[in-house]
Design a protein around this motif. Structure first.
Motif, PDB file in Angstrom:
ATOM      1  N   ASP A  95       0.825  -1.214   0.000  1.00  0.00           N
ATOM      2  CA  ASP A  95       0.000   0.000   0.000  1.00  0.00           C
ATOM      3  C   ASP A  95       0.854   1.256   0.000  1.00  0.00           C
ATOM      4  O   ASP A  95       0.543   2.234  -0.693  1.00  0.00           O
ATOM      5  CB  ASP A  95      -0.929   0.000   1.220  1.00  0.00           C
ATOM      6  N   ILE A  96       1.930   1.235   0.785  1.00  0.00           N
ATOM      7  CA  ILE A  96       2.796   2.415   0.872  1.00  0.00           C
ATOM      8  C   ILE A  96       3.520   2.667  -0.445  1.00  0.00           C
ATOM      9  O   ILE A  96       3.662   3.808  -0.880  1.00  0.00           O
ATOM     10  CB  ILE A  96       3.770   2.265   2.061  1.00  0.00           C
TER      11      ILE A  96
ATOM     12  N   ARG B  83      15.994  10.544   6.847  1.00  0.00           N
ATOM     13  CA  ARG B  83      14.739   9.991   7.363  1.00  0.00           C
ATOM     14  C   ARG B  83      13.596  10.998   7.263  1.00  0.00           C
ATOM     15  O   ARG B  83      12.474  10.646   6.898  1.00  0.00           O
ATOM     16  CB  ARG B  83      14.919   9.497   8.810  1.00  0.00           C
ATOM     17  N   GLU B  84      13.877  12.248   7.578  1.00  0.00           N
ATOM     18  CA  GLU B  84      12.808  13.249   7.564  1.00  0.00           C
ATOM     19  C   GLU B  84      12.218  13.395   6.158  1.00  0.00           C
ATOM     20  O   GLU B  84      10.997  13.430   5.985  1.00  0.00           O
ATOM     21  CB  GLU B  84      13.362  14.588   8.058  1.00  0.00           C
ATOM     22  N   ASP B  85      13.109  13.435   5.163  1.00  0.00           N
ATOM     23  CA  ASP B  85      12.638  13.555   3.778  1.00  0.00           C
ATOM     24  C   ASP B  85      11.870  12.309   3.338  1.00  0.00           C
ATOM     25  O   ASP B  85      10.826  12.413   2.698  1.00  0.00           O
ATOM     26  CB  ASP B  85      13.831  13.780   2.836  1.00  0.00           C
ATOM     27  N   LEU B  86      12.407  11.148   3.679  1.00  0.00           N
ATOM     28  CA  LEU B  86      11.766   9.902   3.253  1.00  0.00           C
ATOM     29  C   LEU B  86      10.418   9.726   3.958  1.00  0.00           C
ATOM     30  O   LEU B  86       9.433   9.329   3.342  1.00  0.00           O
ATOM     31  CB  LEU B  86      12.684   8.708   3.526  1.00  0.00           C
ATOM     32  N   ASP B  87      10.377  10.051   5.251  1.00  0.00           N
ATOM     33  CA  ASP B  87       9.117   9.924   5.997  1.00  0.00           C
ATOM     34  C   ASP B  87       8.069  10.910   5.492  1.00  0.00           C
ATOM     35  O   ASP B  87       6.870  10.618   5.487  1.00  0.00           O
ATOM     36  CB  ASP B  87       9.349  10.134   7.497  1.00  0.00           C
ATOM     37  N   ALA B  88       8.541  12.093   5.072  1.00  0.00           N
ATOM     38  CA  ALA B  88       7.596  13.090   4.573  1.00  0.00           C
ATOM     39  C   ALA B  88       7.020  12.644   3.228  1.00  0.00           C
ATOM     40  O   ALA B  88       5.834  12.810   2.960  1.00  0.00           O
ATOM     41  CB  ALA B  88       8.288  14.437   4.422  1.00  0.00           C
ATOM     42  N   ARG B  89       7.884  12.078   2.404  1.00  0.00           N
ATOM     43  CA  ARG B  89       7.458  11.747   1.038  1.00  0.00           C
ATOM     44  C   ARG B  89       6.732  10.398   0.972  1.00  0.00           C
ATOM     45  O   ARG B  89       5.737  10.266   0.266  1.00  0.00           O
ATOM     46  CB  ARG B  89       8.684  11.760   0.104  1.00  0.00           C
ATOM     47  N   TYR B  90       7.243   9.424   1.697  1.00  0.00           N
ATOM     48  CA  TYR B  90       6.652   8.068   1.677  1.00  0.00           C
ATOM     49  C   TYR B  90       6.463   7.578   3.111  1.00  0.00           C
ATOM     50  O   TYR B  90       7.219   6.717   3.586  1.00  0.00           O
ATOM     51  CB  TYR B  90       7.558   7.106   0.896  1.00  0.00           C
ATOM     52  N   PRO B  91       5.438   8.107   3.794  1.00  0.00           N
ATOM     53  CA  PRO B  91       5.288   7.804   5.226  1.00  0.00           C
ATOM     54  C   PRO B  91       5.233   6.296   5.490  1.00  0.00           C
ATOM     55  O   PRO B  91       4.435   5.592   4.873  1.00  0.00           O
ATOM     56  CB  PRO B  91       3.955   8.470   5.586  1.00  0.00           C
ATOM     57  N   GLY B  92       6.090   5.851   6.372  1.00  0.00           N
ATOM     58  CA  GLY B  92       6.076   4.450   6.795  1.00  0.00           C
ATOM     59  C   GLY B  92       6.970   3.542   5.979  1.00  0.00           C
ATOM     60  O   GLY B  92       7.300   2.436   6.422  1.00  0.00           O
ATOM     61  N   LEU B  93       7.381   3.978   4.793  1.00  0.00           N
ATOM     62  CA  LEU B  93       8.121   3.085   3.890  1.00  0.00           C
ATOM     63  C   LEU B  93       9.406   2.544   4.524  1.00  0.00           C
ATOM     64  O   LEU B  93       9.656   1.336   4.522  1.00  0.00           O
ATOM     65  CB  LEU B  93       8.442   3.802   2.569  1.00  0.00           C
ATOM     66  N   LEU B  94      10.196   3.448   5.066  1.00  0.00           N
ATOM     67  CA  LEU B  94      11.499   3.046   5.591  1.00  0.00           C
ATOM     68  C   LEU B  94      11.347   2.047   6.742  1.00  0.00           C
ATOM     69  O   LEU B  94      12.055   1.031   6.791  1.00  0.00           O
ATOM     70  CB  LEU B  94      12.262   4.295   6.041  1.00  0.00           C
TER      71      LEU B  94
END
Lengths: 106, 106
Positions: A95-96, B83-94
């Motif tokens: 989903d993500i 992490r901040e950029d990745l979490d903002a763009r794809y929340p939860g992915l990492l």
């Protein structure tokens, strides 16, 4: 021709990420996420892809990584997203990633 | 040498997935997820990787896809997870991908 597919516990996160890291494959997975079985030709038509041989490679990558089931039916091949297996093994991942593709598309 | 990095809105989900689809890079990201800056040598040591040139390639892939920041410091390079950029763009992915790596490791 019947294809080999990995069992659920043989799926690896690297394999799934690699399979989903291609725009055409990711778009195909988005189409299959509608549910049910679709034949390859239908997916190609929705994708607007005319190169059947390129897609043969993409189906193999998706199949070998455990993202889709592919089975012969007459002269066609039917495709199903392995959502249950993917959700069981990596809850939320699919989903993500699909949401991420929509984010990218703006 | 100063590296170019993509802006947050230039990051693509395919690029991130491709960068994370390699076991060594995924392990490096897991190490950097501890927070803060680490120098390349420290990460190599934790990974148990001796081939510095191979890692030079891996850092480039992680950097170009927007997964890490890499900046020179004296004769070394410092790495930070974006992490901040990745979490903002794809929340939860990492988090899901790192959890997936732990699932695979059994």
């Amino acid at each position: 021709m019947t294809f080999r597919h990995p069992e659920r516990d043989q799926i690896s996160v690297e394999g799934v990420l690699s399979a989903l890291s291609n725009p055409t494959r990711l778009a195909a997975v988005g189409i299959l996420d509608g549910g049910g079985e679709l034949n390859c030709g239908e997916v190609l038509k929705i994708l607007g892809v005319s190169a059947k041989s390129t897609m043969t490679h993409h189906w193999r990558v998706l199949r070998d990584s455990g993202v889709i089931w592919q089975r012969p039916s007459g002269r066609e091949y039917l495709l199903t997203l392995r959502r249950e297996d993917l959700d069981a093994r990596y809850p939320g991942l699919l989903d993500i990633v699909l949401a991420g593709a929509r984010t990218d598309a703006g």
